[in-house]
Design an enzyme around this catalytic site. Structure first.
Site, PDB file in Angstrom:
ATOM      1  N   SER A 141       2.956  30.070 -26.547  1.00  0.00           N
ATOM      2  CA  SER A 141       2.273  31.324 -26.862  1.00  0.00           C
ATOM      3  C   SER A 141       3.225  32.291 -27.537  1.00  0.00           C
ATOM      4  CB  SER A 141       1.758  31.956 -25.577  1.00  0.00           C
ATOM      5  OG  SER A 141       2.871  32.415 -24.838  1.00  0.00           O
ATOM      6  N   LYS A 142       2.620  33.248 -28.179  1.00  0.00           N
ATOM      7  CA  LYS A 142       3.360  34.263 -28.903  1.00  0.00           C
ATOM      8  C   LYS A 142       4.276  35.060 -27.988  1.00  0.00           C
ATOM      9  CE  LYS A 142       1.898  36.466 -33.021  1.00  0.00           C
ATOM     10  NZ  LYS A 142       0.861  36.914 -33.863  1.00  0.00           N
ATOM     11  N   ARG A 143       3.810  35.229 -26.754  1.00  0.00           N
ATOM     12  CA  ARG A 143       4.543  36.078 -25.816  1.00  0.00           C
ATOM     13  C   ARG A 143       5.972  35.568 -25.602  1.00  0.00           C
ATOM     14  NH1 ARG A 143       3.603  36.118 -20.503  1.00  0.00           N
ATOM     15  NH2 ARG A 143       2.012  34.534 -20.839  1.00  0.00           N
ATOM     16  N   GLN A 144       6.150  34.267 -25.634  1.00  0.00           N
ATOM     17  CA  GLN A 144       7.458  33.715 -25.289  1.00  0.00           C
ATOM     18  C   GLN A 144       8.355  33.451 -26.496  1.00  0.00           C
ATOM     19  OE1 GLN A 144       7.832  31.288 -22.108  1.00  0.00           O
ATOM     20  NE2 GLN A 144       5.829  31.658 -21.234  1.00  0.00           N
ATOM     21  N   GLY A 145       7.879  33.761 -27.653  1.00  0.00           N
ATOM     22  CA  GLY A 145       8.734  33.524 -28.818  1.00  0.00           C
ATOM     23  C   GLY A 145       7.861  33.353 -30.048  1.00  0.00           C
TER      24      GLY A 145
END
Ligand code: GLU
Length: 483
Positions: free
Chosen positions: A259-263
């Site tokens: 996901s975008k949240r992690q990178g």
């Protein structure tokens, strides 16, 4: 498991719904399709699934095509190349879907439904209250032909739904996941045509895969739950479903979905940061695929991958996206890249450094490339070549420059350098070895102070190389500061 890989008519497709950027997962799907097509001498088709008008993003298709092209993934048919099975934009195929939807209605496999969004909400609310699975309850199946005609004549908004048969076991064999079974009672009467006249993914996808003669569907595992619905549509139209191969999800290190949240998940971001296309392709190819048991080599060019890629070696479980591994792999490619091509790619990162001579750029890049995980790190390493004054870092290193031995070697080296017309790696080394003989200071006691005096830091590229790039004047100035 039989995968008909050598049949000459193999046709695969990459069927993105462009959303503005290219997700790492999309690149993996596109790559596996490309490799499969190339490996089997088949055709790779690009089809744009743009029937969801609310998700349309201006320029997304052009961007997608550009990114794929820049990574070397080519299509034999598609919006740019054309082909015998076009148009390759689903939004330009609406009449085709309408026609097959009518056919499904005529043969009793689909039906009109006229519920308003409010009615559907109410239906779901009640199902929730009663603790039942929320799904369309098939109420419009009971409308008589006259009622339907009447509502259509009145111009009532409507959708067309798939009539999912009750109590059937739907089975299929996925080339990667094996046999999958699902009871049809768990499947909603899927909308096939929306009230705006656009098909849903399910209808358009099946119709196009059939009409475009697709032989193998290779896509992400998240689509596997759609297959039973698709099988019902294929059956109702009297068609054979292509072979299916669902590739495992890409996961973060904590095993959650990438996901975008992690990178970063946008391929464009990786390219912008200076990941080389060869490294990206190599790294992505290993997300869910491996060259075979016991095979230790992990480095493969796109051409090599085309030769060795098979679906049999795609794994069934999730593939972890490890950014450190990508860095390691990119560093390997940077270290081993043709230097002139590397210079070309690196020029933007030299822009604000004031370093512009191609000779200097070549020397610097040769010296620093072993340290680079990505090209955007270049400016950090340029500091030592462009600074006008040296401030040791950490400040405690200063003490070492101020002791008697250090002063002795700085003076000795300074007078040798003064006599040279210019400094290069060779004559610098020569001068230092003479200093060693003269002063008796050697090893760490000699090299460490010199490095700190000339760069401000304890580590970095080879000092003779740095000295050559700094040049006579700067070396004299830097040594002079501590004498
Ligand atoms: N349009 C779907 C997507 O965005 C395609 C899925 C498929 O390959 O069937 O990925």
């Amino acid at each position: 498991m039989s995968i008909k890989e050598n049949q000459d008519s193999i046709r695969v497709r990459f069927a993105p719904s462009p959303t503005g950027y290219v997700h790492i997962g999309s690149l993996r799907t596109a790559l596996f399709n490309y490799l499969f097509a190339k490996h089997s001498g088949g055709k790779n088709i690009l089809r744009i699934e743009d029937t969801d008008q609310t998700r349309k993003v201006e320029g997304a298709v052009e961007n997608l095509i550009k990114v794929m092209g820049s990574l070397g993934i080519e299509f034999d048919e598609g919006p740019i190349q054309g082909g015998n099975y076009g148009p390759y934009y689903q939004s330009q195929r609406l009449e085709i879907y309408r026609k097959y939807c009518d056919e499904l209605i005529n043969n009793g496999a689909a039906y009109y439904a006229f519920e308003t969004p409010e009615e559907l909400d109410e239906m779901r609310r009640l199902q929730q209250l009663e603790g039942r699975q929320t799904m369309y309850d098939g109420r419009a199946r009971n409308l008589s032909e006259d009622e339907v005609r009447d509502k259509l004549q009145k111009g009532m908004p409507h959708v067309i739904r798939l009539k999912v048969p009750a109590d059937r076991e739907i089975r299929f064999t996925d080339a990667i996941k094996g046999v999958i079974k699902i009871n049809s009672n768990l499947i909603d009467d899927q909308i096939l045509l929306k009230s705006d006249g656009f098909p849903t993914y399910h209808l358009a996808n099946v119709v196009d895969d059939h009409l475009m003669n697709i032989t193998h569907i290779i896509r992400g595992e998240e689509w596997i739950t759609s297959v039973p619905k698709h099988i019902l549509i294929y059956e109702a139209l009297g068609w054979h479903a292509p072979e299916m191969a669902h590739v495992p999800l890409i996961l973060n290190k904590d095993k959650s979905k990438l996901s975008k949240r992690q990178g970063d998940v946008a391929v464009e971001d990786y390219l912008k940061k200076g990941y080389l296309k060869e490294a990206l392709i190599n790294f992505i190819s290993l997300l869910g695929w491996n060259p075979g048991e016991g095979e230790e080599n992990e480095f493969y060019s796109l051409d090599e991958l085309c030769k060795i890629f098979t679906l049999e070696k795609v794994q069934t479980s999730g593939a972890v996206f490890n950014p450190e591994k990508l860095n390691w792999m990119n560093n390997y490619y940077i270290k081993n890249y043709d230097i002139d091509r590397l210079i070309e790619l690196s020029l933007p990162y030299f822009k604000n450094s004031g370093i512009s001579s191609s000779d200097d750029i070549k020397k610097i890049l040769s010296a620093i490339r072993v340290y680079l995980n990505k090209l955007e790190e270049i400016p950090i390493h340029l500091k030592i070549f462009i600074q006008e004054d040296i401030t040791p870092e950490p400040a405690s290193l200063k003490d070492l420059l101020e002791n008697d031995d250090s002063k002795k070697i700085f003076s000795a080296l300074k007078s040798k350098i003064e006599k040279l017309d210019f400094v290069n790696a060779e004559n610098y080394k020569q001068a230092v070895s003479e200093v060693q003989k003269e002063t008796g200071v050697k090893g760490k006691n000699l090299f460490k102070p010199l490095r700190i005096a000339l760069t401000g830091s304890e580590n970095g590229p080879e000092l003779p190389l740095i000295a050559e790039i700094l040049g006579k004047e700067k070396i004299l100035k830097f040594l002079g500061k501590w004498i």
